[in-house]
Scaffold this motif. Structure first.
Motif, PDB file in Angstrom:
ATOM      1  N   THR A  57     -11.157   2.502  -1.437  1.00 35.53           N
ATOM      2  CA  THR A  57     -10.481   2.002  -0.233  1.00 35.53           C
ATOM      3  C   THR A  57     -11.205   0.806   0.376  1.00 35.53           C
ATOM      4  OG1 THR A  57      -9.552   4.190   0.207  1.00 35.53           O
ATOM      5  CG2 THR A  57      -9.639   2.637   2.052  1.00 35.53           C
ATOM      6  N   ARG A  84      -3.434   0.271   6.423  1.00 35.28           N
ATOM      7  CA  ARG A  84      -3.774   1.053   5.227  1.00 35.28           C
ATOM      8  C   ARG A  84      -3.555   2.541   5.477  1.00 35.28           C
ATOM      9  NH1 ARG A  84      -6.215   0.150   0.042  1.00 35.28           N
ATOM     10  NH2 ARG A  84      -6.281   2.202  -0.892  1.00 35.28           N
ATOM     11  N   THR A 136      -8.620   8.309   1.184  1.00 38.21           N
ATOM     12  CA  THR A 136      -8.345   7.048   1.873  1.00 38.21           C
ATOM     13  C   THR A 136      -8.833   7.082   3.315  1.00 38.21           C
ATOM     14  OG1 THR A 136      -6.422   6.553   0.486  1.00 38.21           O
ATOM     15  CG2 THR A 136      -6.531   5.474   2.634  1.00 38.21           C
ATOM     16  N   SER A 192       0.645   3.913  -2.989  1.00 38.28           N
ATOM     17  CA  SER A 192       0.408   5.321  -2.648  1.00 38.28           C
ATOM     18  C   SER A 192       1.520   6.219  -3.164  1.00 38.28           C
ATOM     19  CB  SER A 192       0.281   5.476  -1.124  1.00 38.28           C
ATOM     20  OG  SER A 192      -0.863   4.800  -0.644  1.00 38.28           O
ATOM     21  N   TRP A 242       0.832  -1.197   0.000  1.00 35.03           N
ATOM     22  CA  TRP A 242       0.000   0.000   0.000  1.00 35.03           C
ATOM     23  C   TRP A 242       0.874   1.257   0.000  1.00 35.03           C
ATOM     24  CZ3 TRP A 242      -3.608  -2.550   4.035  1.00 35.03           C
ATOM     25  CH2 TRP A 242      -4.618  -3.238   3.369  1.00 35.03           C
ATOM     26  N   THR A 261      -0.527   4.536   3.561  1.00 33.19           N
ATOM     27  CA  THR A 261      -0.920   5.604   2.644  1.00 33.19           C
ATOM     28  C   THR A 261      -0.166   6.890   2.954  1.00 33.19           C
ATOM     29  OG1 THR A 261      -3.134   4.667   2.303  1.00 33.19           O
ATOM     30  CG2 THR A 261      -2.852   7.013   1.840  1.00 33.19           C
TER      31      THR A 261
END
Length: 370
Positions: free
Chosen positions: A314, A336, A267, A243, A239, A340
């Protein structure tokens, strides 16, 4: 590469919502392309194939504004890359100490797919979906049949998505604009320029100023974000890689800052929705219906405001992962969020560094001309 945007311009760009522009047709194609394969793997009792089916269905996301034949060609090339991404992901997943291997492989693959995207004029541009597919597949356990399953499931799903992509119409005005471009010599003494061949596109792409620097930015951002995440022991380092890719794909630094803001705000809002959905423990048919609904919502918004689309993208990603390889919900959401932020910070650092290098080069050239 332009300088960073003013506050007012940045705010306008972040919160502006574009026109609908026929997004319902794209959303419908995407929804059908995702729904049928996911229902098929569920009916067959192989929900562990969810990632293969879903990423194969992402073929339908390319060429949203193109006429049927150009869209089919673009989607065919995207399908080949998506399938290759998953097969590479399976190969990496079967290796010992794959956590560090996937970082290096993903960084190289990011540059390769970015180059393919530029040469073939993909829309949406960039390596986002392909790198996501590679890293996500590489992060889940594999069996002796995983390579075969990935090949067959993703291939069948991609073919289905191509068939769905042939359905739909282009408005008469769009047909009139597209048809001459594919016709070659036209009637009535008019000559229409033919589309450039692959060799011409390769030359044009790699001789373009800044192309090699752009590819390097992709690779550096992916490598740094993935390495930091892995070194810190944060779960789901891909992730951070994904990102980091998003702002790099922007046309200039101003747009990079806007995309980065969209990525973070969208997100974080999407994680609230993801928590609400995952707290209900959706499974089986319920989870599939949820994924399809989120995919349709995302496609309705992605061309209008990327941040709003991420509110649905998301939870879509998290539910897909939960379907194929269940993990703790709180950990999933926390990873996450952290990944991000990490990936976005790395991307902006790379973008600013590249801008400083470009500005210094420009200053040296101006000095040399005096």
């Amino acid at each position: 590469m332009s300088s960073s945007p003013s506050l007012s311009a940045w705010l306008r760009a972040v919160f502006t919502v574009g026109s609908h522009a026929g997004a319902h047709r794209v959303a419908l194609r995407a929804g059908v392309s995702v729904a049928a394969p996911l229902l098929a793997v569920w009916a067959l009792g192989h929900v562990e194939w969810t990632l293969y089916a879903a990423f194969g269905a992402f073929t339908a996301l390319y060429g949203r504004a193109s006429a049927t034949l150009p869209r089919l060609k673009m989607q065919a090339s995207a399908a080949a890359i998506m399938m290759s991404s998953m097969l590479i992901g399976v190969a990496v997943a079967s290796l010992p100490d794959r956590e560090w291997v996937v970082v290096g492989v993903a960084a190289v693959w990011t540059m390769i797919v970015a180059a393919v995207s530029d040469v073939l004029r993909w829309h949406p541009p960039g390596p986002l979906f392909a790198v996501f597919a590679l890293c996500a597949v590489a992060s889940v356990p594999v069996t002796s049949n995983s390579f075969r399953d990935a090949l067959l499931v993703s291939g069948a799903t991609a073919i289905f998505a191509l068939a769905v992509g042939c359905v739909g119409h282009v408005r008469p005005a769009r047909r009139a604009a597209v048809a001459p471009a594919m016709a070659g010599p036209a009637a009535g003494g008019l000559t229409v320029r033919k589309r450039p061949g692959l060799r011409s596109r390769l030359h044009e792409t790699f001789s373009r100023p800044g192309e090699w620097l752009l590819l390097a930015r992709f690779g550096i951002a992916a490598a740094v974000a993935g390495s930091l995440s892995t070194a810190f022991g944060i779960g789901h380092p891909y992730w951070a890689i994904v990102s980091a890719i998003v702002p790099i794909a922007s046309a200039n630094m101003s747009h990079s800052f806007v995309r980065a803001t969209h990525r973070v705000l969208g997100t974080l809002a999407g994680l609230v929705l993801a928590w609400a959905i995952l707290s209900l423990n959706p499974s089986g048919l319920t989870a599939i219906v949820t994924v399809v609904a989120l995919q349709v919502a995302a496609e309705l918004l992605v061309g209008r405001n990327y941040g709003l689309a991420l509110v649905f993208v998301t939870p879509l990603a998290l539910v897909m992962i939960e379907l194929s390889h269940p993990v703790d919900t709180q950990t999933l959401i926390a990873d996450r969020a952290v990944e991000t932020l990490l990936g976005t910070v790395v991307a902006l650092g790379v973008v600013v560094a590249a801008w400083l290098v470009a500005r210094r080069r420009t200053a040296r050239r101006r000095t040399a001309r005096r």
